[in-house]
Write an enzyme that holds these catalytic residues in place. Structure first.
Site, PDB file in Angstrom:
ATOM      1  N   GLY A  46       0.770  -1.230   0.000  1.00 27.38           N
ATOM      2  CA  GLY A  46       0.000   0.000   0.000  1.00 27.38           C
ATOM      3  C   GLY A  46       0.802   1.282   0.000  1.00 27.38           C
ATOM      4  N   CYS A  47       2.112   1.189  -0.118  1.00 29.02           N
ATOM      5  CA  CYS A  47       2.948   2.383  -0.177  1.00 29.02           C
ATOM      6  C   CYS A  47       3.200   2.733  -1.642  1.00 29.02           C
ATOM      7  CB  CYS A  47       4.288   2.148   0.520  1.00 29.02           C
ATOM      8  SG  CYS A  47       4.143   1.831   2.287  1.00 29.02           S
TER       9      CYS A  47
END
Length: 134
Positions: A46-47
């Site tokens: 999710g980065c």
């Protein structure tokens, strides 16, 4: 080693450009993470940039995290997150208000949403790790 309190005080006096530089410098000061530890298993999901976090357990039972990113600002953000939990007991990490400790830095206001979207995932991974070792 810089403490979170010292960093909070310094950060408050800086303009936006100097805040970026401070985060980049924090990232540069991270303990090097061996390339062999940068795997899919240590990748934070999710980065926007690649972020890897690898926990180790010290002889005294505290957790020590190695971390890296392929983006300088993101590396600084993970360094800032680690200042709140590094070398602490799992129970202490679970009880820590990481988000509260980071609040004075107002990262969502200072940085683009792309830069900050992975912070909750970094924190969640650290808490999950502490939970496993608690």
């Amino acid at each position: 080693m810089t403490t979170l309190a010292d960093l909070t005080d310094e950060y408050g006096f800086l303009d936006a450009d100097d805040r970026y530089r401070l985060l980049i410098d924090l990232g540069r000061d991270l303990e090097p993470m061996p390339g062999a530890l940068k795997t899919d298993a240590t990748l934070v999901r999710g980065c926007s940039a690649s972020v890897w976090v690898y926990p180790t357990v010290r002889d005294d039972g505290t957790l020590h995290f190695l971390a890296d990113s392929n983006a300088a600002i993101t590396k600084g953000i993970i360094a800032l997150v680690l200042l709140t939990v590094q070398d602490r007991a799992p129970a202490e990490i679970l009880a820590a208000d990481i988000e509260g400790a980071l609040a004075p830095f107002d990262l969502k206001k200072q940085l683009s949403s792309n830069r900050t979207q992975g912070i909750p995932n970094m924190i969640a991974l650290i808490r999950e790790t502490a939970q496993r070792y608690a």
